[in-house]
Design a protein around this motif. Structure first.
Motif, PDB file in Angstrom:
ATOM      1  N   SER A   1      14.763  -1.152   2.459  1.00  0.00           N
ATOM      2  CA  SER A   1      14.251  -2.488   2.179  1.00  0.00           C
ATOM      3  C   SER A   1      14.214  -2.836   0.692  1.00  0.00           C
ATOM      4  CB  SER A   1      12.874  -2.678   2.822  1.00  0.00           C
ATOM      5  OG  SER A   1      12.011  -1.651   2.444  1.00  0.00           O
TER       6      SER A   1
ATOM      7  N   SER B   1      12.634   3.093  -2.222  1.00  0.00           N
ATOM      8  CA  SER B   1      11.242   2.821  -2.587  1.00  0.00           C
ATOM      9  C   SER B   1      10.669   1.570  -1.938  1.00  0.00           C
ATOM     10  CB  SER B   1      11.134   2.723  -4.116  1.00  0.00           C
ATOM     11  OG  SER B   1      12.136   1.854  -4.616  1.00  0.00           O
TER      12      SER B   1
ATOM     13  N   ALA C   1      14.316  -2.364  10.311  1.00  0.00           N
ATOM     14  CA  ALA C   1      14.539  -0.944  10.614  1.00  0.00           C
ATOM     15  C   ALA C   1      16.025  -0.632  10.664  1.00  0.00           C
ATOM     16  CB  ALA C   1      13.868  -0.579  11.939  1.00  0.00           C
TER      17      ALA C   1
ATOM     18  N   LEU D   1      10.972   5.109   6.308  1.00  0.00           N
ATOM     19  CA  LEU D   1      12.023   5.265   7.322  1.00  0.00           C
ATOM     20  C   LEU D   1      13.387   5.564   6.676  1.00  0.00           C
ATOM     21  CD1 LEU D   1      12.714   5.056  10.356  1.00  0.00           C
ATOM     22  CD2 LEU D   1      13.086   2.599  10.011  1.00  0.00           C
ATOM     23  N   ALA D   2      13.734   4.813   5.630  1.00  0.00           N
ATOM     24  CA  ALA D   2      15.052   4.987   5.009  1.00  0.00           C
ATOM     25  C   ALA D   2      15.144   6.354   4.318  1.00  0.00           C
ATOM     26  CB  ALA D   2      15.309   3.860   4.007  1.00  0.00           C
TER      27      ALA D   2
ATOM     28  N   ASP E   1      13.949  -3.125  14.737  1.00  0.00           N
ATOM     29  CA  ASP E   1      14.813  -4.312  14.859  1.00  0.00           C
ATOM     30  C   ASP E   1      16.176  -4.037  14.237  1.00  0.00           C
ATOM     31  OD1 ASP E   1      12.577  -5.576  15.899  1.00  0.00           O
ATOM     32  OD2 ASP E   1      12.026  -6.491  13.987  1.00  0.00           O
TER      33      ASP E   1
ATOM     34  N   GLY F   1      10.971   7.749  -2.390  1.00  0.00           N
ATOM     35  CA  GLY F   1      10.435   6.973  -1.270  1.00  0.00           C
ATOM     36  C   GLY F   1      10.660   7.697   0.042  1.00  0.00           C
TER      37      GLY F   1
ATOM     38  N   SER G   1       8.581  -0.990  17.363  1.00  0.00           N
ATOM     39  CA  SER G   1       9.967  -1.349  17.690  1.00  0.00           C
ATOM     40  C   SER G   1      10.797  -1.342  16.418  1.00  0.00           C
ATOM     41  CB  SER G   1      10.039  -2.738  18.319  1.00  0.00           C
ATOM     42  OG  SER G   1       9.500  -2.712  19.614  1.00  0.00           O
TER      43      SER G   1
ATOM     44  N   VAL H   1       7.608   8.529  -8.762  1.00  0.00           N
ATOM     45  CA  VAL H   1       8.607   8.613  -9.824  1.00  0.00           C
ATOM     46  C   VAL H   1       8.347   7.452 -10.776  1.00  0.00           C
ATOM     47  CG1 VAL H   1      11.055   8.496 -10.380  1.00  0.00           C
ATOM     48  CG2 VAL H   1      10.308   9.724  -8.341  1.00  0.00           C
TER      49      VAL H   1
ATOM     50  N   SER I   1       7.271  10.729  -2.550  1.00  0.00           N
ATOM     51  CA  SER I   1       6.782   9.509  -1.913  1.00  0.00           C
ATOM     52  C   SER I   1       5.350   9.191  -2.314  1.00  0.00           C
ATOM     53  CB  SER I   1       6.894   9.599  -0.392  1.00  0.00           C
ATOM     54  OG  SER I   1       6.856   8.289   0.126  1.00  0.00           O
ATOM     55  N   ALA I   2       5.179   7.991  -2.852  1.00  0.00           N
ATOM     56  CA  ALA I   2       3.893   7.608  -3.429  1.00  0.00           C
ATOM     57  C   ALA I   2       2.788   7.532  -2.379  1.00  0.00           C
ATOM     58  CB  ALA I   2       4.035   6.267  -4.131  1.00  0.00           C
ATOM     59  N   GLY I   3       3.100   7.015  -1.206  1.00  0.00           N
ATOM     60  CA  GLY I   3       2.004   6.839  -0.241  1.00  0.00           C
ATOM     61  C   GLY I   3       2.509   6.394   1.102  1.00  0.00           C
ATOM     62  N   GLN I   4       1.689   5.581   1.756  1.00  0.00           N
ATOM     63  CA  GLN I   4       2.041   5.132   3.094  1.00  0.00           C
ATOM     64  C   GLN I   4       3.294   4.263   3.055  1.00  0.00           C
ATOM     65  OE1 GLN I   4      -1.385   3.131   4.642  1.00  0.00           O
ATOM     66  NE2 GLN I   4      -2.318   5.054   5.265  1.00  0.00           N
TER      67      GLN I   4
ATOM     68  N   ALA J   1       6.005   1.431   5.336  1.00  0.00           N
ATOM     69  CA  ALA J   1       5.919   0.309   6.287  1.00  0.00           C
ATOM     70  C   ALA J   1       5.742   0.814   7.715  1.00  0.00           C
ATOM     71  CB  ALA J   1       7.153  -0.584   6.171  1.00  0.00           C
TER      72      ALA J   1
ATOM     73  N   SER K   1       5.457  -2.183  14.392  1.00  0.00           N
ATOM     74  CA  SER K   1       5.163  -2.689  15.736  1.00  0.00           C
ATOM     75  C   SER K   1       5.429  -1.647  16.816  1.00  0.00           C
ATOM     76  CB  SER K   1       6.072  -3.883  16.006  1.00  0.00           C
ATOM     77  OG  SER K   1       7.433  -3.450  15.913  1.00  0.00           O
TER      78      SER K   1
ATOM     79  N   SER L   1       5.842  -2.134  -0.853  1.00  0.00           N
ATOM     80  CA  SER L   1       5.637  -0.733  -1.262  1.00  0.00           C
ATOM     81  C   SER L   1       5.832  -0.536  -2.762  1.00  0.00           C
ATOM     82  CB  SER L   1       6.617   0.176  -0.510  1.00  0.00           C
ATOM     83  OG  SER L   1       6.300   0.217   0.851  1.00  0.00           O
TER      84      SER L   1
HETATM   85  C1  LIG Z   1       4.031  -4.471   6.977  1.00  0.00           C
HETATM   86  C2  LIG Z   1       5.428  -4.298   7.490  1.00  0.00           C
HETATM   87  C3  LIG Z   1       5.649  -4.083   8.839  1.00  0.00           C
HETATM   88  C4  LIG Z   1       6.969  -3.915   9.315  1.00  0.00           C
HETATM   89  N1  LIG Z   1       7.162  -3.724  10.653  1.00  0.00           N
HETATM   90  C5  LIG Z   1       8.430  -3.583  11.108  1.00  0.00           C
HETATM   91  C6  LIG Z   1       8.671  -3.345  12.506  1.00  0.00           C
HETATM   92  O1  LIG Z   1       7.758  -3.273  13.307  1.00  0.00           O
HETATM   93  N2  LIG Z   1       9.952  -3.204  12.922  1.00  0.00           N
HETATM   94  C7  LIG Z   1      11.008  -3.302  12.047  1.00  0.00           C
HETATM   95  O2  LIG Z   1      12.158  -3.202  12.466  1.00  0.00           O
HETATM   96  N3  LIG Z   1      10.793  -3.512  10.736  1.00  0.00           N
HETATM   97  C8  LIG Z   1       9.545  -3.647  10.244  1.00  0.00           C
HETATM   98  N4  LIG Z   1       9.343  -3.855   8.901  1.00  0.00           N
HETATM   99  C9  LIG Z   1      10.494  -3.892   8.002  1.00  0.00           C
HETATM  100  C10 LIG Z   1      10.531  -2.557   7.230  1.00  0.00           C
HETATM  101  O3  LIG Z   1      10.769  -2.929   5.919  1.00  0.00           O
HETATM  102  C11 LIG Z   1      11.580  -1.566   7.710  1.00  0.00           C
HETATM  103  O4  LIG Z   1      11.551  -1.462   9.088  1.00  0.00           O
HETATM  104  C12 LIG Z   1      11.447  -0.137   7.167  1.00  0.00           C
HETATM  105  O5  LIG Z   1      10.374   0.572   7.777  1.00  0.00           O
HETATM  106  C13 LIG Z   1      11.361  -0.081   5.668  1.00  0.00           C
HETATM  107  O6  LIG Z   1      11.572   1.260   5.296  1.00  0.00           O
HETATM  108  P1  LIG Z   1      11.872   1.713   3.804  1.00  0.00           P
HETATM  109  O7  LIG Z   1      11.932   3.200   3.854  1.00  0.00           O
HETATM  110  O8  LIG Z   1      13.011   0.966   3.246  1.00  0.00           O
HETATM  111  O9  LIG Z   1      10.611   1.241   2.921  1.00  0.00           O
HETATM  112  P2  LIG Z   1       9.067   1.589   3.017  1.00  0.00           P
HETATM  113  O10 LIG Z   1       8.653   1.900   4.386  1.00  0.00           O
HETATM  114  O11 LIG Z   1       8.381   0.490   2.300  1.00  0.00           O
HETATM  115  O12 LIG Z   1       8.918   2.954   2.204  1.00  0.00           O
HETATM  116  C14 LIG Z   1       9.039   3.017   0.819  1.00  0.00           C
HETATM  117  C15 LIG Z   1       8.269   4.225   0.326  1.00  0.00           C
HETATM  118  O13 LIG Z   1       8.557   4.413  -1.058  1.00  0.00           O
HETATM  119  C16 LIG Z   1       7.384   4.789  -1.729  1.00  0.00           C
HETATM  120  N5  LIG Z   1       7.542   4.465  -3.153  1.00  0.00           N
HETATM  121  C17 LIG Z   1       7.649   3.257  -3.752  1.00  0.00           C
HETATM  122  N6  LIG Z   1       7.809   3.406  -5.096  1.00  0.00           N
HETATM  123  C18 LIG Z   1       7.818   4.754  -5.328  1.00  0.00           C
HETATM  124  C19 LIG Z   1       7.940   5.538  -6.508  1.00  0.00           C
HETATM  125  N7  LIG Z   1       8.094   4.980  -7.713  1.00  0.00           N
HETATM  126  N8  LIG Z   1       7.883   6.888  -6.399  1.00  0.00           N
HETATM  127  C20 LIG Z   1       7.736   7.473  -5.186  1.00  0.00           C
HETATM  128  N9  LIG Z   1       7.611   6.765  -4.029  1.00  0.00           N
HETATM  129  C21 LIG Z   1       7.659   5.430  -4.108  1.00  0.00           C
HETATM  130  C22 LIG Z   1       6.297   3.978  -1.042  1.00  0.00           C
HETATM  131  O14 LIG Z   1       5.032   4.556  -1.242  1.00  0.00           O
HETATM  132  C23 LIG Z   1       6.758   4.077   0.421  1.00  0.00           C
HETATM  133  O15 LIG Z   1       6.224   5.219   1.033  1.00  0.00           O
HETATM  134  C24 LIG Z   1       8.057  -4.005   8.405  1.00  0.00           C
HETATM  135  C25 LIG Z   1       7.808  -4.218   7.048  1.00  0.00           C
HETATM  136  C26 LIG Z   1       6.530  -4.358   6.593  1.00  0.00           C
HETATM  137  C27 LIG Z   1       6.320  -4.586   5.123  1.00  0.00           C
END
Ligand SMILES: Cc1cc2nc3c(=O)[nH]c(=O)nc-3n(C[C@H](O)[C@H](O)[C@H](O)COP(=O)(O)OP(=O)(O)OC[C@H]3O[C@@H](n4cnc5c(N)ncnc54)[C@H](O)[C@@H]3O)c2cc1C
Length: 413
Positions: A383, A311, A397, A12-13, A46, A9, A44, A279, A32-35, A37, A42, A316
């Motif tokens: 997340s 992930s 975030a 951000l994380a 949080d 994944g 910002s 994965v 990373s599979a794709g786009q 969050a 926004s 996602s």
């Molecule tokens: C629509 C939306 C808007 C948000 N806006 C905000 C905001 O404005 N401010 C804020 O503070 N928080 C926001 N959040 C909360 C957000 O969850 C966190 O801020 C943070 O961006 C999440 O990051 P992450 O890396 O944990 O997950 P994600 O950003 O969901 O990234 C996970 C990644 O893992 C990849 N993935 C999944 N499964 C697999 C696999 N099997 N193999 C390879 N890759 C994989 C996905 O394609 C994706 O790219 C928002 C959440 C959502 C859903």
């Protein structure tokens, strides 16, 4: 293929963790599979806006002691203020200009024109100390003609409720005509691409200057700067009055820029970013993972000393819900959820939703469990974790960044 760490994944994380690990001398791959969050963000970041019982939080650093011990912040404990500073610095070092303070939430303007508390905001956007700051202001609210993802009427209503006086106009430039032929093309990221051209941006500024003569403030949709915030800086510099850049409906131009910047920093530090691959499987031993398999690499396994699951949540596909329960599809990791489906949802759509607190179960070091057994070399961040409701608590975030840094610092070579 062998790496020190494979991260599943690249949102951000995953990216924050990968950057930190590369800087610590680890050799990392992110699959990373794709786009992520971030493409919907926004603008910002949080940290903590509310406690789970709905109590508003003004100072996140003070409030984390009130959280349940299952909350990811509780596991970070006393290092919380250190990691908030370091997370902010990581963004700044990546050229992602943010402002904000973990001791005091500020307010951001939402795509609906209302205000919400937040921690860090990209400097493109306006932050307010209080929602009342617009009282008595004459605001010119400008849209690009034909752009449907910026609802000027909602924004004007919200500003006027807070005591401002608004006028709505839309501007058109010949350069947008090609996009306007199809509403599906008239999207924020495409408009931002057109406005990367300096002459087009100058032409827009000229129109804004003329139209805003008798106003205190100009408000514009966030359709500027896919690669850098230079276009926003330029508009702010050339107009003589304050400019509010208001987030639009997705895709988020500023979020895409944030994602691109973080990826670039990770790659410049020597990391491998495999976009568009997933994965799908792992070889699991007694309390550890040996390797993972991806769609694109087929039977070529990716080996690593440590694996990090970043992930994402349901959005996602990091978590999957079915009639029988909630699962984590890559490792089959244990998930914290209530088997009684009737408790998952709140009939009030804007209320706290219990299903959003479901996620991967971890020990106090964020290591995952499979069938109750802690996996020594597999960590979960962001997340995909359980124990918080990113939307209701306003901590998405923050959880992603802080758990990423915490886990990166605890890995041993
Ligand atoms: C629509 C939306 C808007 C948000 N806006 C905000 C905001 O404005 N401010 C804020 O503070 N928080 C926001 N959040 C909360 C957000 O969850 C966190 O801020 C943070 O961006 C999440 O990051 P992450 O890396 O944990 O997950 P994600 O950003 O969901 O990234 C996970 C990644 O893992 C990849 N993935 C999944 N499964 C697999 C696999 N099997 N193999 C390879 N890759 C994989 C996905 O394609 C994706 O790219 C928002 C959440 C959502 C859903």
């Amino acid at each position: 293929m062998k790496f020190d760490t494979v991260i599943i994944g690249g949102g951000l994380a995953g990216l924050a963790c990968g950057i930190r690990l590369q800087n610590r001398g680890f050799k990392c791959a992110i699959v990373s599979a794709g786009q992520s969050a971030l493409h919907f963000s926004s603008g910002s970041f949080d940290l903590l806006n509310e406690l789970p019982d709905g109590t508003a939080v003004a100072n996140p650093e003070k409030a984390i002691h009130l959280l349940d011990k299952k909350h990811p912040y509780a596991k970070i404990g006393d290092k919380f203020p250190v990691y908030t500073q370091e997370a902010k610095q990581l963004l700044l070092d990546a050229g992602i200009e943010v402002q904000g303070d973990s001791k005091r939430n500020s307010y951001r303007i939402t795509p609906m024109g209302t205000t919400m508390p937040t921690w860090l905001t990209l400097t493109d956007f306006t932050t307010l100390e209080t929602p009342n700051e617009v009282i008595g202001k004459k605001i010119l609210l400008v849209n690009i003609a034909g752009f449907l993802d910026f609802n000027t009427k909602f924004v004007a209503d919200a500003f006027e409720t807070n005591g401002a006086e608004c006028k709505i106009i839309s501007v058109s430039l010949p350069e947008f005509e090609k996009l306007r032929q199809s509403p599906t093309e008239m999207r924020s990221a495409n408009i931002a691409r057109v406005l990367e051209n300096e002459n087009t941006l100058n032409a827009l500024v000229a129109k804004l200057k003329e139209a805003s003569k008798s106003f205190d403030t100009v408000a514009l949709p966030a359709v500027f700067g896919l690669s850098s915030n230079d276009p926003v800086k330029k508009i702010k510099q050339l107009l003589d009055i304050p400019v509010h850049i208001i987030p639009t409906m997705p895709p988020s131009v500023a979020g895409i820029r944030t994602q691109k910047r973080l990826r670039r920093v990770f790659e410049l530090a020597g990391g491998f970013y495999m976009l568009g691959d997933s994965v799908v499987n792992a070889e699991i031993g007694d309390g550890k993972i040996y390797n993972v398999y991806t769609v694109n690499h087929g039977d070529i396994a990716l080996y690593a000393d440590n694996f990090i699951l970043a992930s994402g949540s349901f959005f996602s596909n990091g978590l999957c819900a079915s009639m029988d329960g909630v699962t984590e599809p890559v490792f089959g990791a244990d998930v914290d959820f209530d088997p009684n489906r009737n408790t998952w949802y709140n009939a009030s759509v804007f209320g706290a939703q219990r299903y959003r607190t479901f996620g991967v179960a971890t020990d106090d070091q964020f290591r995952i469990k499979i069938n109750g057994k802690v996996q020594d070399n597999v960590y979960a961040i962001g997340s995909v974790l359980s124990g918080f409701d990113a939307l209701q608590e306003g901590c998405g975030a923050g959880v992603s960044l802080l758990t990423a840094l915490y886990v990166a610092d605890h890995l041993k070579k």
